[in-house]
Design an enzyme around this catalytic site. Structure first.
Site, short mmCIF file in Angstrom:
data_model
loop_
_atom_site.label_atom_id
_atom_site.label_comp_id
_atom_site.label_asym_id
_atom_site.label_seq_id
_atom_site.Cartn_x
_atom_site.Cartn_y
_atom_site.Cartn_z
N GLY A 117 0.85 -1.19 0.00
CA GLY A 117 0.00 0.00 0.00
C GLY A 117 0.89 1.24 0.00
CG LEU A 118 -0.71 5.28 -0.10
CD1 LEU A 118 -1.46 6.44 0.53
CD2 LEU A 118 -0.08 5.72 -1.41
NE ARG A 165 -13.11 11.36 8.89
CZ ARG A 165 -12.17 10.87 8.12
NH1 ARG A 165 -11.43 9.87 8.55
NH2 ARG A 165 -11.97 11.36 6.92
CB SER A 196 -15.90 11.89 0.13
OG SER A 196 -15.11 12.91 0.68
C1 LIG Z 1 -12.83 4.01 1.64
C2 LIG Z 1 -11.66 4.67 2.31
C3 LIG Z 1 -11.34 5.99 2.04
C4 LIG Z 1 -10.25 6.60 2.63
N1 LIG Z 1 -9.98 7.90 2.33
C5 LIG Z 1 -8.90 8.50 2.89
C6 LIG Z 1 -8.56 9.84 2.55
O1 LIG Z 1 -9.24 10.49 1.76
N2 LIG Z 1 -7.46 10.38 3.11
C7 LIG Z 1 -6.68 9.69 3.98
O2 LIG Z 1 -5.67 10.22 4.42
N3 LIG Z 1 -6.97 8.42 4.31
C8 LIG Z 1 -8.06 7.80 3.79
N4 LIG Z 1 -8.35 6.51 4.13
C9 LIG Z 1 -7.43 5.74 4.98
C10 LIG Z 1 -6.23 5.28 4.17
O3 LIG Z 1 -6.63 4.92 2.87
C11 LIG Z 1 -5.52 4.07 4.77
O4 LIG Z 1 -5.33 4.26 6.12
C12 LIG Z 1 -4.15 3.88 4.13
O5 LIG Z 1 -4.26 3.86 2.74
C13 LIG Z 1 -3.47 2.63 4.63
O6 LIG Z 1 -2.28 2.43 3.90
P1 LIG Z 1 -1.27 1.30 4.28
O7 LIG Z 1 -0.16 1.37 3.31
O8 LIG Z 1 -0.93 1.39 5.71
O9 LIG Z 1 -2.07 -0.09 4.12
P2 LIG Z 1 -2.90 -0.70 2.90
O10 LIG Z 1 -3.05 0.20 1.76
O11 LIG Z 1 -4.10 -1.31 3.51
O12 LIG Z 1 -1.96 -1.87 2.38
C14 LIG Z 1 -1.78 -3.06 3.05
C15 LIG Z 1 -0.88 -3.93 2.23
O13 LIG Z 1 -0.49 -5.05 3.02
C16 LIG Z 1 -0.67 -6.24 2.31
N5 LIG Z 1 -0.95 -7.28 3.30
C17 LIG Z 1 -1.79 -7.22 4.36
N6 LIG Z 1 -1.71 -8.37 5.07
C18 LIG Z 1 -0.79 -9.14 4.45
C19 LIG Z 1 -0.27 -10.42 4.72
N7 LIG Z 1 -0.62 -11.15 5.76
N8 LIG Z 1 0.66 -10.91 3.85
C20 LIG Z 1 1.08 -10.20 2.77
N9 LIG Z 1 0.61 -8.97 2.50
C21 LIG Z 1 -0.31 -8.45 3.34
C22 LIG Z 1 -1.79 -5.96 1.35
O14 LIG Z 1 -1.69 -6.83 0.25
C23 LIG Z 1 -1.49 -4.51 0.97
O15 LIG Z 1 -0.53 -4.50 -0.06
C24 LIG Z 1 -9.46 5.88 3.54
C25 LIG Z 1 -9.77 4.56 3.83
C26 LIG Z 1 -10.88 3.96 3.25
C27 LIG Z 1 -11.24 2.58 3.65
#
Ligand SMILES: Cc1cc2nc3c(=O)[nH]c(=O)nc-3n(C[C@H](O)[C@H](O)[C@H](O)COP(=O)(O)OP(=O)(O)OC[C@H]3O[C@@H](n4cnc5c(N)ncnc54)[C@H](O)[C@@H]3O)c2cc1C
Ligand code: FES
Lengths: 641, 255
Positions: free
Chosen positions: A45-46, A334, A288
């Site tokens: 993810g990000l 929120r 949103s």
């Molecule tokens: C609908 C929605 C809208 C949102 N809008 C906003 C917004 O406008 N602004 C904002 O700041 N935030 C927003 N958020 C929150 C934000 O999107 C998330 O908190 C953020 O993108 C999380 O990023 P991350 O990289 O931590 O995890 P994620 O993007 O969830 O990535 C997780 C990664 O881990 C991998 N993974 C997980 N478990 C395993 C495993 N056991 N083995 C191998 N791989 C695994 C997955 O494949 C994925 O690649 C929103 C969230 C949602 C649900």
């Protein structure tokens, strides 16, 4: 291994200089030596994609894992609204300090000041980096970047790309990652689920165990450091705004191996989601937050009012947010909005076929600004709403209801983003560090990219530099034992051969957690949940049915493993919520409210992070606390009156 | 409503596969297509049969995980809609639906409705990025981008990489997917330094992966859930031809 004290390694000095000073003193790995280190990044993810790409650019060997078929599909892709940064492009008084201040206050004084300040500082670099990568941010007519105000912020500091900001930011990081995959510095393992972390005899993370989701093969991977960027755990509630695959397994497996899990009860329930339409409902869709800028929230004053909403005259409507919070109105944070919406629905005033929503009405805004202006602002959201509900929100008010959305809790990390287990890091939503008890809109994307692009690439070198020349091997007892345990668990799940599907257990678990550890909690409810959850967990382990074997693509097996971990997490969430005998941010204990029904903190007794240590299934975990100090933002009672 | 489904069942990559008929009863018109399949799968599990494997994650039309053919249409009958956002109110009682995976040489079937779309990632690896390492970026507002250009780039950048364009194309071409990325980056000032190399390498990667050639059927545009325009294909072809011509030249093309 018993940990009793926590060292958050916050650097000394004034807050504005902590990060720079710290960077200046971190140990470095010589450029020629970087290729001698392998870093395992779980998650794309990000947070994960930005970290993996940045490591590779620096010269490290990287292995990156995700469970989707491509790193581009990580859940970050779904974020809509935007990303904050203290650029002050609008000359409206924003600054690093103000973003820091808002985030600490928004988190209801349960986050670490030093981390939050650093987050606000690097927010500036994030926008630069993403713009250079070609992220098509919204622009003004002069060609410069556009901003909007988001989630009740008093300044315009949110950068966005239509309603698809997460998608575009993730594609930017994904493209940087793919470039490094092409160069051979990153080896990508899609459709690979991490099922355990390997800890050596000295308590150091030395690798992971994965399952190839196509062949079922269990694999070992060794690394000099392991970075978990595996997202949040809102799906413990079953119905949430998260992608269906989002899960806690990676973080939970680490927790079971000794990593502390911090503030598990801090979850964010988003007020504006489309209500469930039936018992087949598989997830909830976020509308949103920006909609609350122009939409007015109301319910009919009479329960069971059978009239069409446009037939209900003004005196028969209750604009309850505007009434209760005259100065913030529909733009209250929120948690406040979510609580109030649940409250009116619980009182029987809900609208829609299931009576499980409130109106979000644009009629006034359309009259004031014209349909075209509303279309420009929210066109794609309105279209999405209509696709899902079959109702046209230009004509009929939207119906909304809160849904679990984000989890502030996560693996405990120090200032360097290292967990208490040496060599194990946690980034993005998977860690606990920056949002305290409540996250502000548009700050999760910022944190994920801050961690991945601008924090971990520096801090990991400090650790690795002490391990130069260490040979990696997967042929050790630690790997063999961990692999055997993973294999044993898979076999155990498959061999139960009961009568209920993993999904049916998940739904039932979700209902319990939502009921007793959702928007509002109380001691009696939490105690009840702590009886219901273990009982259901036991049934799960004796009555689960998985059809199909382990050595193939088996989505039931994948789900069952995740649900098994959600059971244990759910229990910890309730333990934490019960233990935290105060209200703060998204954690509302009904026993602790101000006369206005707001969260009443108890700083004297609870101004700390609760980091929980695993003691075994069904055993009471041990709480370790990290005291929080507020030198720059004085804790006050939040008020949005 | 009650439906008759004919679903492609294939145990693994080496299995031959076949259509199997299922009856699904009392489907709510408010359920999504995937929720309808969830209900079917729960029934199958109840009977001790393997559920139908299909890919999905966000269920909001943005991750690009989901996708299969419904009666010959990629993502089903509604324009601009992924199957996860397709609701049952667009079907009627008694409908007979044939559900099959994407069919393309470049997308081998892994199981039931799940295919391997790794070829798309490899096309991106060939040049679908701007080379700017973390930390190298200048201040964001130093590179103004005219609003119409940014908007146009965003139109292309919306691609979710689901593969519907390939599945619907009689030639199995990946031109819409590839051109969306080429155009997104080649439109922007940041993308200019690598513009022609990008077009060349991505088009070559597309051929290498076994996708067919585009002969302007425009079926891809019709089924694209993000309604991405085939104008981008023309734009990619122009950059590609210029890049080909450049191969023999000593000085690089002006962008
Ligand atoms: C609908 C929605 C809208 C949102 N809008 C906003 C917004 O406008 N602004 C904002 O700041 N935030 C927003 N958020 C929150 C934000 O999107 C998330 O908190 C953020 O993108 C999380 O990023 P991350 O990289 O931590 O995890 P994620 O993007 O969830 O990535 C997780 C990664 O881990 C991998 N993974 C997980 N478990 C395993 C495993 N056991 N083995 C191998 N791989 C695994 C997955 O494949 C994925 O690649 C929103 C969230 C949602 C649900
Ligand atoms: S499941 Fe994500 S686009 Fe359909």
């Amino acid at each position: 291994m018993a940990t009793t004290t926590l060292d958050s390694r916050i650097p000394p000095g004034p807050i504005e200089h902590k990060w720079d000073e710290h960077k200046g003193h971190l140990k470095l790995v010589n450029p020629n030596n970087k290729r001698k280190f392998t870093i395992l990044v779980v998650g794309s993810g990000l947070a994960g994609a930005s970290a993996a790409a940045s490591f590779a650019e620096l010269g490290y060997e990287v292995r990156c894992f995700c469970f989707q078929d491509s790193p581009r599909r990580a859940h970050s892709i779904a974020a809509q609204g935007g990303i904050n940064a203290a650029k002050n492009y609008h000359n409206d008084g924003d600054s690093v300090f103000r973003l820091f201040y808002d985030t600490v206050k928004g988190g209801d004084f349960r986050s670490r000041e030093a981390n939050v300040y650093r987050l606000a500082q690097v927010s500036l670099n994030i926008i630069d980096q993403c713009a250079a990568q070609g992220v098509p941010f919204a622009r003004e007519y002069g060609g410069l970047l556009d901003n909007r105000s988001f989630g009740g912020a008093q300044v315009s500091r949110t950068f966005y790309a239509r309603g698809q900001t997460g998608q575009q930011l993730l594609l930017g990081a994904y493209q940087a990652l793919e470039k490094e995959i092409a160069s051979g510095k990153v080896r990508m393992f899609p459709r690979a689920e991490m099922l355990d972390v390997v800890i050596d005899g000295r308590g150091r993370a030395v690798g992971i165990i994965t399952r190839d989701m196509v062949t079922g093969k269990i694999d070992r991977h060794a690394g000099h450091a392991v970075v978990l960027a595996t997202g949040g755990y809102s799906n413990v509630y079953y119905l949430s705004t998260n992608a269906k695959g989002s899960n806690v397994t990676a973080a939970w497996r680490a927790h079971r191996r000794g990593a502390l899990f911090a503030n598990p009860c801090y979850t964010q329930i988003h007020p504006t989601c489309i209500p469930a339409s039936g018992d087949y409902q598989s997830k909830l869709t976020l509308m949103s937050e920006s909609l609350r800028n122009d939409g007015r929230v109301w319910v009919p004053k009479q329960p069971d009012d059978k009239r069409r909403p446009d037939q209900i005259p003004e005196p028969d409507r209750d604009y309850f947010l505007e009434r209760r919070y005259p100065s913030f109105g529909n733009l209250v944070p929120r948690d406040v909005a979510a609580r109030n919406i649940k409250h009116v629905v619980d009182e029987g005033l809900g609208v829609g076929p299931q009576k499980n929503g409130v109106y979000l009405d644009f009629a006034d805004a359309i009259q004031r600004l014209g349909r075209k202006a509303i279309e420009e602002r929210y066109g794609n959201l309105f279209a999405m709403y209509e696709k899902i509900t079959g109702e046209d929100p230009y004509v009929v008010p939207m119906r909304i209801y809160p849904a679990p959305h984000y989890t502030m809790g996560g693996l405990w990390v120090d200032y360097n983003l290292m967990t208490n287990l040496t060599g194990l890091y946690a980034l993005g939503e998977a860690n606990f560090s920056d949002h305290g008890a409540n996250r502000l809109g548009a700050s999760a994307l910022m944190q994920g990219l801050a961690d991945g692009y601008f924090v971990i690439p520096y801090t990991i070198g400090d650790y690795l530099s002490g391990h130069l020349g260490e040979k990696l091997s997967t042929e050790t007892d630690d790997f063999r034992r961990t692999e055997a345990e993973v294999q044993e668990r898979v076999n155990r799940l498959i061999s139960i051969k009961g009568t209920r599907s993993a999904d049916s257990f998940h739904r039932e678990l979700g209902r319990i957690v939502w009921e007793y550890c959702g928007i509002a909690r109380n001691a009696a409810g939490l105690q009840k949940a702590l009886q219901l959850i273990p009982a259901l967990r036991e049934e799960f382990w004796s009555n689960l049915r998985i059809v199909g074997g382990p050595d193939q693509l088996n989505q039931e097996l994948e789900l069952a493993g995740r649900v098994a971990d959600f059971f244990e997490l759910a229990e910890l969430m309730c333990v934490d919520a019960l233990d935290r005998d105060e209200s703060c941010g998204g954690h509302l204990r009904e026993e602790h409210q101000t006369p206005d029904g707001e969260a009443q903190r108890d700083d004297e007794h609870f101004q700390f992070v609760s980091a929980w240590q695993w003691n075994g299934v069904g055993k009471t975990p041990t709480r370790i606390t990290e005291p929080l100090e507020f030198e720059y933002v004085k804790p006050t009672q939040r008020s949005y009156k | 409503m009650n439906l008759t489904l004919h679903v492609w069942r294939q145990k693994g990559p080496a299995d031959e596969g076949r259509m199997v008929q299922y009856e699904v009863k009392d489907v709510s018109e408010h359920a999504s297509f995937l929720e309808m399949l969830d209900v079917l799968n729960q029934q199958l599990i109840g009977r001790g049969e393997e559920p139908v494997a299909f890919e999905h994650d966000c269920r909001e039309g943005i991750c690009g995980s989901c996708g299969f053919m419904i009666n010959g249409d990629a993502h089903g009958p509604m324009p601009g809609t992924t199957v996860c956002q397709l609701h049952m109110r667009h079907f009627k009682d008694g409908d007979v639906l044939h559900i099959e995976p994407w069919r393309s040489r470049a997308f081998p079937v892994l199981k039931d409705l799940v295919v391997d779309r790794g070829a798309f990632d490899r096309i991106i690896q060939a040049g679908g990025f701007i080379s700017v390492a973390t930390g190298e970026a200048p201040e964001a507002n130093l590179i103004p981008v005219p609003k119409p250009v940014a908007d146009r780039a965003m139109d292309a950048a919306q691609c979710i990489g689901c593969g519907a364009c390939v599945a619907q194309c009689p030639n199995g071409a990946a031109s819409l997917f590839t051109s969306a990325k080429v155009s997104h980056l080649n439109l922007l000032p940041q993308g200019q330094p690598e513009r022609f190399d990008r077009a060349l390498s991505m088009v070559e990667a597309m051929d290498r992966e076994g996708f067919g050639y585009c002969s302007n059927h425009a079926e891809c545009e019709a089924v694209c859930p993000k309604e991405i325009s085939i104008d981008f294909i023309a734009r990619m072809n122009r950059d590609y031809l210029k890049a080909k011509a450049q191969r023999g030249m000593k000085t690089p093309l002006q962008t």
